[in-house]
Design an enzyme around this catalytic site. Structure first.
Site, PDB file in Angstrom:
ATOM      1  N   HIS A 129     -39.837 -24.025   7.792  1.00  0.00           N
ATOM      2  CA  HIS A 129     -38.520 -23.489   8.119  1.00  0.00           C
ATOM      3  C   HIS A 129     -38.463 -22.995   9.565  1.00  0.00           C
ATOM      4  O   HIS A 129     -39.490 -22.700  10.199  1.00  0.00           O
ATOM      5  CB  HIS A 129     -38.169 -22.334   7.183  1.00  0.00           C
ATOM      6  CG  HIS A 129     -39.114 -21.163   7.314  1.00  0.00           C
ATOM      7  ND1 HIS A 129     -39.052 -20.248   8.351  1.00  0.00           N
ATOM      8  CD2 HIS A 129     -40.162 -20.771   6.548  1.00  0.00           C
ATOM      9  CE1 HIS A 129     -39.996 -19.350   8.225  1.00  0.00           C
ATOM     10  NE2 HIS A 129     -40.693 -19.646   7.142  1.00  0.00           N
ATOM     11  N   GLU A 138     -43.053 -19.535  -0.419  1.00  0.00           N
ATOM     12  CA  GLU A 138     -44.081 -18.901   0.398  1.00  0.00           C
ATOM     13  C   GLU A 138     -45.027 -18.063  -0.467  1.00  0.00           C
ATOM     14  O   GLU A 138     -44.781 -17.870  -1.669  1.00  0.00           O
ATOM     15  CB  GLU A 138     -43.415 -18.044   1.480  1.00  0.00           C
ATOM     16  CG  GLU A 138     -44.344 -17.391   2.494  1.00  0.00           C
ATOM     17  CD  GLU A 138     -45.267 -18.361   3.224  1.00  0.00           C
ATOM     18  OE1 GLU A 138     -46.101 -18.994   2.540  1.00  0.00           O
ATOM     19  OE2 GLU A 138     -45.180 -18.470   4.460  1.00  0.00           O
TER      20      GLU A 138
END
Length: 303
Positions: A97, A198
């Site tokens: 990202h 994550e």
């Protein structure tokens, strides 16, 4: 012309191969992995990642010839056609990202202070990073830069991702939205997988939003995997995943990818998740910058 005819012949056989591979796989399958090296700069241990950068020309493809992507597609078709029945190859475009507000805070406070104190808070009174950190304006610009690279390489014949996956975290899903804006216009959709999120626990930036929120924000371009819970039932404030625990989770994610269709696959995720994926693959350590993309030609052998 002869090379082009060979590619057409290989392509004609590829459909039957894909059907056979998918028929022999299932969601419960498990694989062992091996990176096919010598294709991208990112898998060359002699080239420092900082020298390569987040989005190098041709996504780091070593071959710089005009037929570079055509030759790579022919190579992958050939590998799959002549592979044993329990073996398959996929080209994965692994994207991190763009910059999030938590990245800004960690850079400001330093990693030790971030891990010890600030990561456990939602913000500092000026910026907010939790739960579920959002992209900064720079992060959005980094994702837009990926779009530009895709558009350039499409002119050179880069294979379009057949399957796209995203982490459920907003910063990853929004990066995917921006990076593949040109693809969503065709009606393509991505699939959100929990296992691509994550590192889980303690850091508030890594606590996800509800399923309802995700559907409201990204339901126009993304589906959500079956079994996805409304609330985040994995994140806790008192335990952060170890590397071993991450490896197990990302192994499951890769097994899912190789148990489903598509030779060309995109994944938009996070540094920690992708580091774990690299460990499972046997890829060299590679710190992906925010907004970076690392392609990997991966061989999977079904156990």
């Amino acid at each position: 012309m002869k090379f082009a005819r060979v590619c057409v012949a290989l392509g004609a056989a590829a459909g039957a191969l894909a059907a056979a591979v998918e028929a022999s796989s299932s969601a419960g399958s498990t694989f062992t992995y091996e990176v096919v090296t010598g294709i991208f700069k990112q898998d060359d241990p002699t080239i420092p990642p900082a020298e390569i950068g987040a989005t190098p020309a041709s996504f780091g493809l070593i071959d710089e010839s005009p037929l570079r992507w055509l030759k790579l597609k022919a190579k992958i078709l050939s590998l799959n056609l002549f592979a044993p029945r329990n073996t398959q190859y996929k080209l994965l475009f692994l994207g991190r990202h763009g910059e999030g507000w938590h990245n800004v805070a960690e850079a400001f406070y330093g990693t030790p202070a971030w891990d010890e104190t600030w990561s456990k808070l939602d913000g500092n009174g000026t910026i907010v990073w939790g739960p579920d950190a959002q992209l900064t304006p720079l992060g959005e610009a980094q994702a837009a830069n990926v779009t530009l690279l895709w558009e350039k390489e499409l002119q050179a014949g880069i294979p379009i991702p057949e399957i796209l996956y995203s982490s459920p975290m907003s910063r990853a899903a929004k990066t995917a939205r921006i990076s593949f804006e040109w693809l969503w216009k065709t009606g393509k959709r991505a699939l959100i997988l929990e296992n691509f999120r994550e590192v889980i626990g303690v850091h508030t930036c890594d606590e996800r939003k509800t399923k309802t929120y995700i559907q409201e924000q990204f339901g126009d371009i993304m589906n959500i995997e079956k079994g996805f819970t409304e609330q985040d039932e994995l994140w806790t404030a008192d335990h952060r995943e170890t590397n071993d625990e991450q490896n197990v989770r990302l192994k499951k994610a890769l097994d899912f990818v190789f148990s489903h269709g598509g030779t060309y696959v995109s994944v938009t995720a996070h540094s920690g998740a992708l580091n774990a994926a690299f460990r499972v693959m046997g890829h060299r350590d590679y710190g992906i910058p925010t907004g970076g993309v690392v392609p990997v030609l991966l061989k999977a052998t079904k156990a």
